[in-house]
Design a protein around this motif. Structure first.
Motif, short mmCIF file in Angstrom:
data_model
loop_
_atom_site.label_atom_id
_atom_site.label_comp_id
_atom_site.label_asym_id
_atom_site.label_seq_id
_atom_site.Cartn_x
_atom_site.Cartn_y
_atom_site.Cartn_z
N LEU A 1 0.83 -1.20 0.00
CA LEU A 1 0.00 0.00 0.00
C LEU A 1 0.87 1.25 0.00
O LEU A 1 0.60 2.20 -0.73
CB LEU A 1 -0.95 0.00 1.20
CG LEU A 1 -1.86 1.25 1.32
CD1 LEU A 1 -2.70 1.43 0.06
CD2 LEU A 1 -2.73 1.13 2.55
N GLN A 2 1.94 1.25 0.77
CA GLN A 2 2.83 2.41 0.80
C GLN A 2 3.45 2.67 -0.58
O GLN A 2 3.56 3.81 -1.00
CB GLN A 2 3.93 2.23 1.85
CG GLN A 2 3.41 2.38 3.26
CD GLN A 2 4.46 2.05 4.30
OE1 GLN A 2 5.23 1.10 4.16
NE2 GLN A 2 4.49 2.84 5.36
N ARG A 3 3.83 1.60 -1.29
CA ARG A 3 4.38 1.77 -2.64
C ARG A 3 3.34 2.36 -3.57
O ARG A 3 3.63 3.24 -4.37
CB ARG A 3 4.88 0.44 -3.19
CG ARG A 3 6.26 0.06 -2.70
CD ARG A 3 6.86 -1.08 -3.51
NE ARG A 3 6.08 -2.31 -3.42
CZ ARG A 3 6.19 -3.20 -2.45
NH1 ARG A 3 7.05 -3.02 -1.47
NH2 ARG A 3 5.45 -4.28 -2.46
N LYS A 4 2.10 1.89 -3.49
CA LYS A 4 1.04 2.43 -4.33
C LYS A 4 0.78 3.91 -4.03
O LYS A 4 0.56 4.70 -4.93
CB LYS A 4 -0.26 1.63 -4.16
CG LYS A 4 -0.21 0.26 -4.79
CD LYS A 4 -1.53 -0.47 -4.58
CE LYS A 4 -1.52 -1.82 -5.22
NZ LYS A 4 -1.62 -1.77 -6.66
N LEU A 5 0.84 4.26 -2.75
CA LEU A 5 0.61 5.66 -2.36
C LEU A 5 1.76 6.57 -2.76
O LEU A 5 1.57 7.77 -2.96
CB LEU A 5 0.35 5.75 -0.86
CG LEU A 5 -0.98 5.16 -0.39
CD1 LEU A 5 -1.02 5.10 1.13
CD2 LEU A 5 -2.15 5.95 -0.94
N ALA A 6 2.96 6.00 -2.88
CA ALA A 6 4.13 6.81 -3.24
C ALA A 6 4.08 7.24 -4.71
O ALA A 6 4.71 8.23 -5.09
CB ALA A 6 5.42 6.03 -2.99
N LYS A 7 3.32 6.51 -5.52
CA LYS A 7 3.17 6.88 -6.93
C LYS A 7 2.27 8.10 -7.02
O LYS A 7 1.40 8.33 -6.19
CB LYS A 7 2.57 5.72 -7.72
CG LYS A 7 3.48 4.52 -7.78
CD LYS A 7 2.80 3.41 -8.55
CE LYS A 7 3.69 2.18 -8.57
NZ LYS A 7 3.04 1.05 -9.22
N HIS A 8 2.45 8.85 -8.10
CA HIS A 8 1.60 10.01 -8.32
C HIS A 8 0.19 9.55 -8.71
O HIS A 8 0.03 8.46 -9.22
CB HIS A 8 2.18 10.88 -9.43
CG HIS A 8 3.50 11.46 -9.08
ND1 HIS A 8 3.65 12.44 -8.14
CD2 HIS A 8 4.75 11.16 -9.51
CE1 HIS A 8 4.94 12.74 -8.01
NE2 HIS A 8 5.63 11.97 -8.84
N PRO A 9 -0.80 10.40 -8.46
CA PRO A 9 -2.16 10.01 -8.88
C PRO A 9 -2.18 9.69 -10.36
O PRO A 9 -1.47 10.29 -11.16
CB PRO A 9 -2.99 11.26 -8.58
CG PRO A 9 -2.22 12.01 -7.56
CD PRO A 9 -0.77 11.70 -7.82
N VAL A 10 -3.01 8.73 -10.71
CA VAL A 10 -3.14 8.30 -12.09
C VAL A 10 -3.85 9.38 -12.86
O VAL A 10 -4.85 9.91 -12.43
CB VAL A 10 -3.92 6.97 -12.15
CG1 VAL A 10 -4.11 6.53 -13.59
CG2 VAL A 10 -3.21 5.92 -11.33
N ARG A 11 -3.34 9.70 -14.04
CA ARG A 11 -3.99 10.68 -14.91
C ARG A 11 -4.79 9.97 -15.97
O ARG A 11 -4.39 8.93 -16.47
CB ARG A 11 -2.94 11.56 -15.59
CG ARG A 11 -2.24 12.45 -14.62
CD ARG A 11 -1.47 13.52 -15.36
NE ARG A 11 -0.77 14.31 -14.38
CZ ARG A 11 0.54 14.39 -14.29
NH1 ARG A 11 1.30 13.76 -15.14
NH2 ARG A 11 1.10 15.14 -13.36
N GLU A 12 -5.92 10.57 -16.34
CA GLU A 12 -6.72 10.03 -17.43
C GLU A 12 -5.99 10.27 -18.74
O GLU A 12 -5.31 11.28 -18.89
CB GLU A 12 -8.09 10.72 -17.49
CG GLU A 12 -8.93 10.51 -16.27
CD GLU A 12 -9.38 9.07 -16.10
OE1 GLU A 12 -9.57 8.37 -17.11
OE2 GLU A 12 -9.52 8.65 -14.95
#
Length: 185
Positions: free
Chosen positions: A170-181
């Motif tokens: 979960l921490q790795r997923k949160l470290a990524k920037h928000p997904v852009r459309e």
């Protein structure tokens, strides 16, 4: 108005199908309506639709289980799954079973047309459920994670438990920037 092909609308809500059928007809589709799985399969064999708009809940029938049956009858069929019960798991399962896209209700006819025509430039080429659909699903996953994180009052361990993930994942997923459309080509 240019005809865009036959569209099979499969939903057990008769009022919804009447309204949506009228809206899609005005956008150039020839619309056939089924209210259950048996009717959908019969119409698919008879009408050879190019598109299908399928509801997840069909009374006693399940839209997810109908996807592979429809594709067995019409492999070229482009299926859009609609649901009032949106979840990441359902979206992923729909794509795995062969749906080309997934939209949460309420939805308007223009959004349905955009989803059906997305990546439809080559009508003879079957679209697979791979990378074309990854951005919307990743966006849905990101939003779900954020919602669970807020419900967990920012507690990473609690959010990870609720999501069924390891805390570090979960921490790795949160470290990524928000997904852009994706923007248009």
């Amino acid at each position: 108005m240019q005809q865009t092909g036959t569209l099979l609308l499969i939903d057990d809500d008769e009022v919804f199908t009447r309204v949506l059928s009228r809206a899609l007809s005005s956008r150039g589709f020839t619309v056939a309506v089924a209210h259950d799985a048996a009717g959908a399969l019969t119409l698919t064999r008879r009408e050879h639709p190019r598109y299908a708009v399928l509801d997840l809940k069909l009374g006693a029938d399940n839209g997810l289980s109908l996807i592979p049956q429809l594709l067995a009858v019409a492999p070229q069929l482009r299926i859009l799954l609609l649901t009032g019960y949106a979840s990441i798991a359902t979206a992923v399962e729909a794509i795995k079973r062969g749906a080309h896209d997934y939209l949460a209700k309420p939805v308007d006819a223009d959004a349905i047309v955009r989803a059906l025509r997305d990546d439809d430039g080559d009508a003879g080429e079957a679209v697979t459920a791979g990378a074309e659909h990854a951005p919307p699903l990743r966006r849905l996953e990101w939003e779900h994670i954020q919602r669970v994180l807020v419900e967990s009052e920012g507690n990473i361990s609690e959010a990870a438990r609720r999501l069924g993930l390891h805390r570090r994942t979960l921490q790795r997923k949160l470290a990524k920037h928000p997904v852009r459309e994706r923007s248009g080509p």
